[in-house]
Design a protein around this motif. Structure first.
Motif, PDB file in Angstrom:
ATOM      1  N   THR A 284       0.843  -1.194   0.000  1.00 16.70           N
ATOM      2  CA  THR A 284       0.000   0.000   0.000  1.00 16.70           C
ATOM      3  C   THR A 284       0.876   1.241   0.000  1.00 16.70           C
ATOM      4  O   THR A 284       1.892   1.293   0.689  1.00 16.70           O
ATOM      5  N   MET A 285       0.477   2.225  -0.813  1.00 16.65           N
ATOM      6  CA  MET A 285       1.159   3.523  -0.827  1.00 16.65           C
ATOM      7  C   MET A 285       0.091   4.583  -0.643  1.00 16.65           C
ATOM      8  O   MET A 285      -0.409   5.177  -1.605  1.00 16.65           O
TER       9      MET A 285
ATOM     10  N   MET B 203      -4.039 -13.120   0.938  1.00 18.52           N
ATOM     11  CA  MET B 203      -3.034 -12.186   1.445  1.00 18.52           C
ATOM     12  C   MET B 203      -2.517 -12.641   2.802  1.00 18.52           C
ATOM     13  O   MET B 203      -3.280 -12.877   3.728  1.00 18.52           O
ATOM     14  N   ASP B 204      -1.194 -12.775   2.912  1.00 14.74           N
ATOM     15  CA  ASP B 204      -0.596 -13.101   4.205  1.00 14.74           C
ATOM     16  C   ASP B 204       0.450 -12.076   4.639  1.00 14.74           C
ATOM     17  O   ASP B 204       0.963 -12.155   5.755  1.00 14.74           O
ATOM     18  N   THR B 205       0.781 -11.128   3.743  1.00 20.64           N
ATOM     19  CA  THR B 205       1.753 -10.091   4.088  1.00 20.64           C
ATOM     20  C   THR B 205       1.245  -8.748   3.592  1.00 20.64           C
ATOM     21  O   THR B 205       0.938  -8.598   2.395  1.00 20.64           O
ATOM     22  N   LEU B 206       1.142  -7.791   4.490  1.00 18.79           N
ATOM     23  CA  LEU B 206       0.720  -6.433   4.164  1.00 18.79           C
ATOM     24  C   LEU B 206       1.926  -5.520   4.328  1.00 18.79           C
ATOM     25  O   LEU B 206       2.522  -5.456   5.409  1.00 18.79           O
ATOM     26  N   VAL B 207       2.297  -4.839   3.252  1.00 21.40           N
ATOM     27  CA  VAL B 207       3.466  -3.966   3.269  1.00 21.40           C
ATOM     28  C   VAL B 207       2.985  -2.519   3.216  1.00 21.40           C
ATOM     29  O   VAL B 207       2.423  -2.074   2.205  1.00 21.40           O
ATOM     30  N   VAL B 208       3.192  -1.786   4.293  1.00 21.92           N
ATOM     31  CA  VAL B 208       2.741  -0.399   4.407  1.00 21.92           C
ATOM     32  C   VAL B 208       3.900   0.508   4.004  1.00 21.92           C
ATOM     33  O   VAL B 208       4.887   0.637   4.734  1.00 21.92           O
TER      34      VAL B 208
ATOM     35  N   THR C 242       1.101 -10.867   8.326  1.00 22.79           N
ATOM     36  CA  THR C 242       2.308 -10.199   8.800  1.00 22.79           C
ATOM     37  C   THR C 242       2.358  -8.787   8.219  1.00 22.79           C
ATOM     38  O   THR C 242       2.138  -8.607   7.011  1.00 22.79           O
ATOM     39  N   VAL C 243       2.630  -7.817   9.065  1.00 19.92           N
ATOM     40  CA  VAL C 243       2.753  -6.426   8.614  1.00 19.92           C
ATOM     41  C   VAL C 243       4.224  -6.042   8.550  1.00 19.92           C
ATOM     42  O   VAL C 243       4.972  -6.216   9.517  1.00 19.92           O
TER      43      VAL C 243
ATOM     44  N   GLY D 216      10.981   0.663  10.463  1.00 18.43           N
ATOM     45  CA  GLY D 216      11.056   1.417   9.217  1.00 18.43           C
ATOM     46  C   GLY D 216      10.417   2.777   9.354  1.00 18.43           C
ATOM     47  O   GLY D 216      10.961   3.795   8.884  1.00 18.43           O
ATOM     48  N   SER D 217       9.260   2.823  10.004  1.00 21.62           N
ATOM     49  CA  SER D 217       8.561   4.096  10.186  1.00 21.62           C
ATOM     50  C   SER D 217       9.311   5.023  11.136  1.00 21.62           C
ATOM     51  O   SER D 217       9.268   6.247  10.975  1.00 21.62           O
ATOM     52  N   LEU D 218       9.993   4.453  12.121  1.00 19.53           N
ATOM     53  CA  LEU D 218      10.812   5.282  13.003  1.00 19.53           C
ATOM     54  C   LEU D 218      11.975   5.890  12.224  1.00 19.53           C
ATOM     55  O   LEU D 218      12.303   7.072  12.388  1.00 19.53           O
ATOM     56  N   ALA D 219      12.592   5.095  11.334  1.00 20.73           N
ATOM     57  CA  ALA D 219      13.668   5.622  10.497  1.00 20.73           C
ATOM     58  C   ALA D 219      13.148   6.722   9.579  1.00 20.73           C
ATOM     59  O   ALA D 219      13.816   7.741   9.353  1.00 20.73           O
ATOM     60  N   LYS D 220      11.925   6.542   9.045  1.00 25.25           N
ATOM     61  CA  LYS D 220      11.351   7.579   8.180  1.00 25.25           C
ATOM     62  C   LYS D 220      11.062   8.843   8.980  1.00 25.25           C
ATOM     63  O   LYS D 220      11.236   9.963   8.482  1.00 25.25           O
TER      64      LYS D 220
END
Length: 302
Positions: free
Chosen positions: A67-68, A92-97, A119-120, A171-175
């Motif tokens: 998702t973007m 769906m087994d993996t959601l990539v945010v 898995t997120v 990843g979100s903390l790095a962003k």
């Protein structure tokens, strides 16, 4: 996951998402894309993506869904709404945010979905529209090591730097750290332009000199035109940076860290938003510092 091991779903074909999905297709992946608006879907189809009628259709065909989207509430709405990702019989087994979201909130989402077999991975990006178009994004991933390894070929089709930083939320903390640096640099450049022009310096000449020395940066390279010419046609809307700085402060509070610069910069972008300038480029903080009103002749709104 490689181009010959299954379908990849992609939701959100905005200014960043469309070229990212196109690059996935060009790398050989079977991309099944969905977007709320029709026009980007037509562009994606012309570039080799398959088109879905709903998020439910994407999740029924794609084990990995990317998702973007602007923020996590939009992702959650597509998970649980009518025709959503969890409707019907999803594979769906993996959601990539891949949007910029709260590190705290994405960890909570991961904990909620884990018992349901999903898995997120959070994998926000940096590099702007240019990086999305050229597949040179910097991608900051957080999630279980095996999950990140599985989707790495997808990420490498969209970015030149792919790094796992830790578990979900990392990843979100790095962003958030990235956005702290971007916003702080933008404010410093804006203050430099303001100080220089009040002293009689031409902004363009000043920025050229800065770009040739230690003050040079990718932020300066991408925002030079806006700052030099006062053209704030958006390449990155200020309201998104305002949102992202909220995540910086939330993360600081969660970690018990005091960030004086971030607090000041976040206050400036809150003022940008309050003055109705949030849809303009994030370099419009220069006009805020100039003391301009929304009808300033410096602003380019069209």
């Amino acid at each position: 996951m490689t181009p010959d091991t299954g379908t990849v779903g992609f939701l959100g074909l905005g200014a960043m998402g469309l070229p990212m999905a196109v690059n996935l297709a060009r790398a050989g992946f079977d991309v099944l894309a969905w977007n709320r608006g029709r026009s980007p879907l037509e562009a994606a189809a012309a570039a080799g993506c398959r088109i879905a009628d709903s998020p439910e259709q994407v999740a029924a065909a794609a084990p990995v869904v990317l998702t973007m989207l602007p923020d996590l509430p939009q992702v959650i709405a597509l998970l649980d709404g009518p025709g959503g990702l969890r409707s019907g019989r999803p594979v769906m087994d993996t959601l990539v945010v891949m949007g910029t979201v709260s590190p705290v909130a994405v960890r909570i989402l991961a904990e909620k979905l884990r018992p349901q077999g999903i898995t997120v991975v959070d994998a926000p990006v940096s590099g702007g529209v240019t990086g999305a178009r050229d597949a040179t994004l910097s991608i900051m991933a957080g999630g279980p090591a095996e999950a990140v390894a599985r989707i790495r070929p997808c990420l490498e089709a969209m970015g030149s730097t792919v790094r796992r930083l830790g578990d979900t939320g990392a990843g979100s903390l790095a962003k958030a750290c990235n956005q702290l640096v971007v916003a702080g640099t933008l404010v410093a450049l804006a203050e430099a332009v303001l100080l220089g022009e009040r002293g009689g310096l031409e902004p363009a000449a000043l920025l050229d000199v800065l770009a040739g020395g230690l003050a040079s940066s990718e932020v300066l390279a991408q925002k030079r035109h806006h700052l030099a010419e006062g053209d704030f046609t958006p390449s990155g809307p200020a309201r998104y940076l305002h949102k992202d700085l909220g995540f910086v402060l939330d993360s600081a509070a969660d970690e018990g860290v005091t960030l004086p610069l971030s607090t000041t910069v976040a206050g400036l972008y809150a003022a940008v938003e309050a003055q109705g300038l949030g849809d303009l480029d994030n370099s419009v903080v220069l006009d805020l510092l100039r003391g301009s009103s929304p009808d300033s002749p410096h602003l380019t709104k069209d």
